[in-house]
Design a protein around this motif. Structure first.
Motif, PDB file in Angstrom:
ATOM      1  N   LYS A  16      42.253  49.005  27.992  1.00  0.00           N
ATOM      2  CA  LYS A  16      43.077  48.178  28.870  1.00  0.00           C
ATOM      3  C   LYS A  16      44.386  47.822  28.180  1.00  0.00           C
ATOM      4  O   LYS A  16      44.455  47.684  26.967  1.00  0.00           O
ATOM      5  N   CYS A  35      53.459  33.363  41.770  1.00  0.00           N
ATOM      6  CA  CYS A  35      52.162  33.614  41.136  1.00  0.00           C
ATOM      7  C   CYS A  35      51.708  32.362  40.399  1.00  0.00           C
ATOM      8  O   CYS A  35      52.279  32.001  39.372  1.00  0.00           O
ATOM      9  N   SER A  38      46.895  34.443  38.755  1.00  0.00           N
ATOM     10  CA  SER A  38      47.009  35.884  38.541  1.00  0.00           C
ATOM     11  C   SER A  38      47.121  36.543  39.903  1.00  0.00           C
ATOM     12  O   SER A  38      46.781  35.948  40.924  1.00  0.00           O
ATOM     13  N   MET A  39      47.627  37.747  39.904  1.00  0.00           N
ATOM     14  CA  MET A  39      47.748  38.473  41.154  1.00  0.00           C
ATOM     15  C   MET A  39      47.683  39.969  40.876  1.00  0.00           C
ATOM     16  O   MET A  39      48.021  40.412  39.780  1.00  0.00           O
ATOM     17  N   CYS A  40      47.227  40.712  41.852  1.00  0.00           N
ATOM     18  CA  CYS A  40      47.182  42.159  41.721  1.00  0.00           C
ATOM     19  C   CYS A  40      48.542  42.734  42.083  1.00  0.00           C
ATOM     20  O   CYS A  40      49.190  42.276  43.020  1.00  0.00           O
ATOM     21  N   VAL A  41      48.970  43.713  41.308  1.00  0.00           N
ATOM     22  CA  VAL A  41      50.240  44.383  41.556  1.00  0.00           C
ATOM     23  C   VAL A  41      50.036  45.886  41.470  1.00  0.00           C
ATOM     24  O   VAL A  41      49.083  46.365  40.864  1.00  0.00           O
ATOM     25  N   ARG A  42      50.928  46.621  42.089  1.00  0.00           N
ATOM     26  CA  ARG A  42      50.944  48.075  41.985  1.00  0.00           C
ATOM     27  C   ARG A  42      51.977  48.426  40.917  1.00  0.00           C
ATOM     28  O   ARG A  42      53.094  47.916  40.949  1.00  0.00           O
ATOM     29  N   LYS A  56      54.081  43.959  44.719  1.00  0.00           N
ATOM     30  CA  LYS A  56      52.937  43.160  45.113  1.00  0.00           C
ATOM     31  C   LYS A  56      51.884  44.061  45.759  1.00  0.00           C
ATOM     32  O   LYS A  56      52.204  44.922  46.562  1.00  0.00           O
ATOM     33  N   TRP A  57      50.647  43.892  45.365  1.00  0.00           N
ATOM     34  CA  TRP A  57      49.533  44.658  45.911  1.00  0.00           C
ATOM     35  C   TRP A  57      49.048  43.963  47.176  1.00  0.00           C
ATOM     36  O   TRP A  57      48.609  42.819  47.126  1.00  0.00           O
ATOM     37  N   GLU A  59      46.471  43.130  50.069  1.00  0.00           N
ATOM     38  CA  GLU A  59      45.004  43.060  50.026  1.00  0.00           C
ATOM     39  C   GLU A  59      44.327  44.184  50.789  1.00  0.00           C
ATOM     40  O   GLU A  59      43.225  44.572  50.444  1.00  0.00           O
ATOM     41  N   GLN A  63      42.901  51.433  46.311  1.00  0.00           N
ATOM     42  CA  GLN A  63      43.377  51.855  44.997  1.00  0.00           C
ATOM     43  C   GLN A  63      43.417  53.369  44.927  1.00  0.00           C
ATOM     44  O   GLN A  63      42.486  54.047  45.322  1.00  0.00           O
TER      45      GLN A  63
END
Length: 65
Positions: A16, A35, A38-42, A56-57, A59, A63
């Protein structure tokens, strides 16, 4: 505050990587993401280019790869 700062990419726990963004950049009122935790991003890039794109990913996205 500002829209530029020095970040760091480093390896953690085997396979990782973590991307560190300076708080002065993320806390800027013009930063495109809000944010709290935490947040998911591309994250993507174009081969041969020395830039990465972070978006920004959404929802409902699946993937890839």
């Amino acid at each position: 505050m500002g829209n530029e700062g020095r970040g760091t990419i480093f390896r953690i726990k085997g396979s990782k990587y973590m991307l560190y963004l300076p708080v002065g950049v993320v806390d800027d009122s013009m930063f495109p993401f809000k944010c709290d935790k935490s947040m998911c991003v591309r994250v993507r890039f174009k081969p041969g280019n020395d830039k990465i794109i972070i978006e920004k990913w959404e929802e409902n996205e699946k993937q890839e790869g």
